[in-house]
Design an enzyme around this catalytic site. Sequence first.
Site, PDB file in Angstrom:
ATOM      1  N   GLU A  18      50.197  -9.733  20.779  1.00 57.99           N
ATOM      2  CA  GLU A  18      49.774 -10.315  22.049  1.00 57.99           C
ATOM      3  C   GLU A  18      48.858 -11.482  21.720  1.00 57.99           C
ATOM      4  OE1 GLU A  18      51.022  -9.899  24.846  1.00 57.99           O
ATOM      5  OE2 GLU A  18      52.211  -8.107  24.402  1.00 57.99           O
ATOM      6  N   GLU A  36      45.842 -24.008  24.869  1.00 56.34           N
ATOM      7  CA  GLU A  36      44.815 -23.029  25.231  1.00 56.34           C
ATOM      8  C   GLU A  36      43.450 -23.526  24.758  1.00 56.34           C
ATOM      9  OE1 GLU A  36      44.391 -18.229  25.226  1.00 56.34           O
ATOM     10  OE2 GLU A  36      44.940 -19.156  23.315  1.00 56.34           O
ATOM     11  N   CYS A  56      42.290 -14.241  27.312  1.00 56.55           N
ATOM     12  CA  CYS A  56      43.651 -14.732  27.145  1.00 56.55           C
ATOM     13  C   CYS A  56      44.367 -14.852  28.481  1.00 56.55           C
ATOM     14  CB  CYS A  56      44.437 -13.834  26.199  1.00 56.55           C
ATOM     15  SG  CYS A  56      44.488 -12.102  26.692  1.00 56.55           S
ATOM     16  N   LYS A  62      40.834  -3.158  12.184  1.00 57.96           N
ATOM     17  CA  LYS A  62      40.145  -4.335  11.662  1.00 57.96           C
ATOM     18  C   LYS A  62      39.725  -5.204  12.833  1.00 57.96           C
ATOM     19  CE  LYS A  62      40.685  -8.462  10.789  1.00 57.96           C
ATOM     20  NZ  LYS A  62      39.307  -9.014  10.897  1.00 57.96           N
TER      21      LYS A  62
END
Length: 481
Positions: free
Chosen positions: A248, A382, A282, A173
């Site tokens: 992750e 972030e 990331c 997905k």
Amino acid sequence: MKFNNFVNGEWVPAATGTTTESYNPAATDEVVGEIPESTEADADAAISAAAGAEADWADTPGTARGALLRESAELLAQRKDELTGTLVREEGKAWSEAAGEVQRAIDIFYYYASKAADLGGEVMASSNQDTTLSTRLEPVGVVAAITPWNYPIAIPAWKVAPALAAGNTVVLKPATQTGVIANEFVRCLSDAGFPDGVVNLVTGPGSTVGNALATDDRVDAISFTGSETVGDIVYQNAASDQKRVQLEMGGKNPTLVTDSADVEEAVDIVANGAFGVTGQACTACSRAIVHEEIYEEFVETLVDRVESLEIGPGSNDPDVAPHVSEDELEGTLEYVQIGQNEGATLETGGQRLTGGVYDDGYYISPAVFSDVEPEMRIAQEEIFGPVLSVIPVSDFEEGIDVVNGVEQGLSASVVTDDLRQAHRFVDEADAGIVKTNEKTTGLEYHVPFGGMKASSSETFREQGDAGLDFYTISKTVYLNY
């Protein structure tokens, strides 16, 4: 073009027939493709196909599985330019960055093609003279791979390839924003000749398709890359029937610049790590933690470097390309405002660009903040865009405290000419990836990848030999003769 899901060896529309459009972030009036907006029913069909193919694929010899992975790699390589162009148009990435990502997917499939034949076990001595004692590795079963938009072919590759090499069946997905490149990726696998049901693709919202994958008891393992918020939901949903889970998630990655560092070298390392791939990684550097003795020189040199960066459409291969979407751009602009409100000094950038080609896309000038305090939101949260916070510290010890003073722990680097400081950084930095005199981004595909703290579930690593651990279960065999 209109694209379909891939279920049980066939390209099929969503059960409802509903589609969503994918747009070029450098030319927002250009529709790259229409992809299915799937529902739980489509996820159910894909899971059923994967479950139905599971036993036969697990029994397929590793050499035969490896041959199909190798054929997939060859097809990816043959279509590299086409895939690169699709990636540039759909995600917005600069051409050279997109080409590098496609090459990474190719390399990963070649790597795991060779590993497929080696998956076996170990023979060990038994305390019983008439017994042989051994282990064997068996596949987990049905794997759901939920992947993000920022590396929309490399991340599916490093989840799907080891899963298939180990004998698992897969439901992929991808993120909705990059459904077209995911479709082209799976087409290469389909053309390679994997048996029906072994590889399946379902596009659609995470709230429906992702949730269905996480809660279906026929799914044995979930590998997820994305935000911490969504990852927590996936983990909780998967826990109800004790699925194997690999998460992750995000990072707030630092580069510590010590007083022994060469300033020009440090600026190159930090700028490349912070503003490459538009900061949409990331592992991107979002905090430069700089010794006070070289702080002013570092900021001045960095600002000059950032203001020289070329910004433009990915097809022109600029230094900084557009954001992937309006929402992502707005989120970055909001953090620029937050930084100013908190009292940090905006040295350069942070503006939405307009005029000429900029009117057609989601562009922002890379932002550098100085006078940043470690507790400020721009130094803690972030941002996922080209925004860098530069934080002064008085010595190495304070620098390490600031490095570790966030919830995440994915990637961290140090720039130093002091060997003792380099070793101390490796020992003391709370991050799954630690680098010396290198940017925080950029990964080798044959070594483990993963974070610490809130960046990861800290269960299994991805890539390399460690990447196979998640997709296999060890069985111990006692043979008394």
